[in-house]
Design a protein around this motif. Sequence first.
Motif, PDB file in Angstrom:
ATOM      1  N   GLY A   1      74.566  54.159 121.563  1.00  0.00           N
ATOM      2  CA  GLY A   1      73.128  53.920 121.680  1.00  0.00           C
ATOM      3  C   GLY A   1      72.517  54.940 122.611  1.00  0.00           C
ATOM      4  N   LEU A   2      71.230  55.215 122.419  1.00  0.00           N
ATOM      5  CA  LEU A   2      70.556  56.274 123.159  1.00  0.00           C
ATOM      6  C   LEU A   2      69.219  55.777 123.676  1.00  0.00           C
ATOM      7  N   VAL A   3      68.888  56.172 124.905  1.00  0.00           N
ATOM      8  CA  VAL A   3      67.551  55.948 125.460  1.00  0.00           C
ATOM      9  C   VAL A   3      67.013  57.291 125.921  1.00  0.00           C
ATOM     10  N   LEU A   4      65.792  57.609 125.520  1.00  0.00           N
ATOM     11  CA  LEU A   4      65.118  58.842 125.922  1.00  0.00           C
ATOM     12  C   LEU A   4      63.881  58.481 126.733  1.00  0.00           C
ATOM     13  N   GLY A   5      63.659  59.204 127.840  1.00  0.00           N
ATOM     14  CA  GLY A   5      62.493  58.922 128.659  1.00  0.00           C
ATOM     15  C   GLY A   5      62.401  59.869 129.834  1.00  0.00           C
ATOM     16  N   SER A   6      61.569  59.500 130.797  1.00  0.00           N
ATOM     17  CA  SER A   6      61.422  60.299 132.008  1.00  0.00           C
ATOM     18  C   SER A   6      62.639  60.111 132.904  1.00  0.00           C
ATOM     19  N   LYS A   7      62.832  61.042 133.834  1.00  0.00           N
ATOM     20  CA  LYS A   7      63.949  60.910 134.780  1.00  0.00           C
ATOM     21  C   LYS A   7      63.829  59.623 135.581  1.00  0.00           C
ATOM     22  N   GLU A   8      62.608  59.271 135.947  1.00  0.00           N
ATOM     23  CA  GLU A   8      62.405  58.058 136.753  1.00  0.00           C
ATOM     24  C   GLU A   8      62.846  56.815 135.983  1.00  0.00           C
ATOM     25  N   ILE A   9      62.428  56.712 134.731  1.00  0.00           N
ATOM     26  CA  ILE A   9      62.784  55.545 133.922  1.00  0.00           C
ATOM     27  C   ILE A   9      64.289  55.505 133.676  1.00  0.00           C
ATOM     28  N   ILE A  10      64.873  56.627 133.306  1.00  0.00           N
ATOM     29  CA  ILE A  10      66.310  56.659 133.004  1.00  0.00           C
ATOM     30  C   ILE A  10      67.130  56.287 134.237  1.00  0.00           C
ATOM     31  N   GLN A  11      66.762  56.778 135.391  1.00  0.00           N
ATOM     32  CA  GLN A  11      67.491  56.428 136.608  1.00  0.00           C
ATOM     33  C   GLN A  11      67.343  54.948 136.933  1.00  0.00           C
ATOM     34  N   GLN A  12      66.166  54.395 136.659  1.00  0.00           N
ATOM     35  CA  GLN A  12      65.961  52.962 136.862  1.00  0.00           C
ATOM     36  C   GLN A  12      66.893  52.161 135.957  1.00  0.00           C
ATOM     37  N   LEU A  13      67.011  52.576 134.702  1.00  0.00           N
ATOM     38  CA  LEU A  13      67.884  51.878 133.768  1.00  0.00           C
ATOM     39  C   LEU A  13      69.355  52.035 134.147  1.00  0.00           C
ATOM     40  N   LYS A  14      69.721  53.212 134.628  1.00  0.00           N
ATOM     41  CA  LYS A  14      71.113  53.441 135.011  1.00  0.00           C
ATOM     42  C   LYS A  14      71.510  52.656 136.263  1.00  0.00           C
ATOM     43  N   SER A  15      70.546  52.210 137.031  1.00  0.00           N
ATOM     44  CA  SER A  15      70.833  51.425 138.233  1.00  0.00           C
ATOM     45  C   SER A  15      70.964  49.936 137.931  1.00  0.00           C
ATOM     46  N   SER A  16      70.718  49.535 136.696  1.00  0.00           N
ATOM     47  CA  SER A  16      70.732  48.115 136.347  1.00  0.00           C
ATOM     48  C   SER A  16      72.158  47.588 136.209  1.00  0.00           C
ATOM     49  N   ASN A  17      72.295  46.289 136.387  1.00  0.00           N
ATOM     50  CA  ASN A  17      73.607  45.649 136.235  1.00  0.00           C
ATOM     51  C   ASN A  17      74.118  45.767 134.804  1.00  0.00           C
ATOM     52  N   ILE A  18      73.203  45.753 133.836  1.00  0.00           N
ATOM     53  CA  ILE A  18      73.607  45.841 132.433  1.00  0.00           C
ATOM     54  C   ILE A  18      74.302  47.169 132.173  1.00  0.00           C
ATOM     55  N   PHE A  19      73.711  48.258 132.654  1.00  0.00           N
ATOM     56  CA  PHE A  19      74.312  49.573 132.422  1.00  0.00           C
ATOM     57  C   PHE A  19      75.589  49.737 133.230  1.00  0.00           C
ATOM     58  N   VAL A  20      75.546  49.334 134.488  1.00  0.00           N
ATOM     59  CA  VAL A  20      76.693  49.508 135.386  1.00  0.00           C
ATOM     60  C   VAL A  20      77.903  48.725 134.892  1.00  0.00           C
ATOM     61  N   GLY A  21      77.669  47.562 134.287  1.00  0.00           N
ATOM     62  CA  GLY A  21      78.773  46.694 133.894  1.00  0.00           C
ATOM     63  C   GLY A  21      79.341  46.950 132.515  1.00  0.00           C
ATOM     64  N   ALA A  22      78.723  47.865 131.746  1.00  0.00           N
ATOM     65  CA  ALA A  22      79.143  48.068 130.358  1.00  0.00           C
ATOM     66  C   ALA A  22      80.044  49.287 130.220  1.00  0.00           C
ATOM     67  N   SER A  23      81.041  49.176 129.343  1.00  0.00           N
ATOM     68  CA  SER A  23      81.870  50.337 129.030  1.00  0.00           C
ATOM     69  C   SER A  23      81.084  51.306 128.156  1.00  0.00           C
ATOM     70  N   PRO A  24      81.358  52.602 128.278  1.00  0.00           N
ATOM     71  CA  PRO A  24      80.639  53.596 127.475  1.00  0.00           C
ATOM     72  C   PRO A  24      81.244  53.735 126.079  1.00  0.00           C
ATOM     73  N   PRO A  25      80.609  54.506 125.195  1.00  0.00           N
ATOM     74  CA  PRO A  25      81.211  54.771 123.884  1.00  0.00           C
ATOM     75  C   PRO A  25      82.411  55.699 124.011  1.00  0.00           C
ATOM     76  N   ALA A  26      83.106  55.895 122.905  1.00  0.00           N
ATOM     77  CA  ALA A  26      84.264  56.787 122.902  1.00  0.00           C
ATOM     78  C   ALA A  26      83.822  58.209 123.234  1.00  0.00           C
ATOM     79  N   ALA A  27      84.521  58.827 124.167  1.00  0.00           N
ATOM     80  CA  ALA A  27      84.190  60.193 124.562  1.00  0.00           C
ATOM     81  C   ALA A  27      84.347  61.158 123.385  1.00  0.00           C
ATOM     82  N   ALA A  28      85.306  60.884 122.509  1.00  0.00           N
ATOM     83  CA  ALA A  28      85.534  61.765 121.364  1.00  0.00           C
ATOM     84  C   ALA A  28      84.315  61.839 120.459  1.00  0.00           C
ATOM     85  N   ALA A  29      83.630  60.701 120.297  1.00  0.00           N
ATOM     86  CA  ALA A  29      82.434  60.676 119.461  1.00  0.00           C
ATOM     87  C   ALA A  29      81.342  61.558 120.060  1.00  0.00           C
ATOM     88  N   LEU A  30      81.187  61.499 121.376  1.00  0.00           N
ATOM     89  CA  LEU A  30      80.159  62.302 122.039  1.00  0.00           C
ATOM     90  C   LEU A  30      80.542  63.779 122.030  1.00  0.00           C
TER      91      LEU A  30
END
Length: 347
Positions: A224-253
């Motif tokens: 999944g992808l989110v596009l936005g301003s640096k301020e918004i993206i950093q806010q989302l990356k600081s959330s418990n939802i983002f911090v607690g979730a495993s990322p996608p497969a590195a090979a896919a990226l």
Amino acid sequence: MNTDFKSINQPFSNTVVVNGKTYLYFGGTAYLGIPQNEAFIDLYLEGIKKFGLNNGTSRSNNIQLGIYDAAEQEAAKRFLAEDALITSSGYLAAQLTVKLLSPFGKVIYAPATHPALWLNAAPDTFTDSFSQWKHHTIEAINSSEERNYVLISNSMNNLFPEIYDFDFLEEINPDKNIVLIVDDSHGIGLNNNGLGAFSELPKLKNVETVVVASMAKALGVDAGLVLGSKEIIQQLKSSNIFVGASPPAAAALYAFMHAKDLYQTAWEQLQQNIDHFSDAINLTWKFEQGFPAYLINYPNLATDLLKHHILISSFPYPNADSKPINRIILSSWHQPEDIDQLISVLK
């Protein structure tokens, strides 16, 4: 015909084989044919050899694979955003975004918004028409004493093909503060010459635009992808939802990062297929220029085409007892002879 098409045991492509019979397949969401693109598969295998099958640690771990930050930088650059965030699924990207940003103001949903964007139950919308909704929204916001709003919408309706125009935001009073969240799952990598919706959204001082998307459709990557301003993206990356979730497969990226030219070639092939088919059909079909889905109000179309070993997207909508909506969906994996055969049967 009583053939079971719900237990297919092979990858989807321009054809599928069921019970020894070959069917032309015009359905699904693999618009650029990436799941069967051999060069992309080779890149994915390179990624597996380099990074392994998966990565079960969260993005907050003190030891990290650098490819995640690199892929986010590449996605932001490719889709003309200031910053980007990548999650393991489009659903997670959407839920993360709406849950974190909805407290900003009064939430207003556009009609037919994808369930991944719902906060709880299905939101109430007074109309099924995006055009009516936007005019109502302008009036409601401009006449209200409330200052802050969160507007949530798809970038398009892919079932009854319609690409939405968000220029109506320019008619909202500039003293109103708007967060616009747009789901571009069916447009990213495809619409707007492959750039998707983000760069097309209005750039206004009182509007913060955020795009969420599944990368599993045109881009062919389970992420999944989110596009936005640096301020918004950093806010989302600081959330418990983002911090607690495993990322996608590195090979896919890894494959995504190295496939820019492959995506472009596939997009050009799709446009050729779209032109080929569009030139042969009449005006009773509903479609958007450049988008590979074609709708016709003919309930028996899927049944009639099946007699000629052609499968299309067909299911009842909006309810289980509704008449089916029948769409023909083109992909880059279709060959000219596939489209010629389809045209011949339709005529």
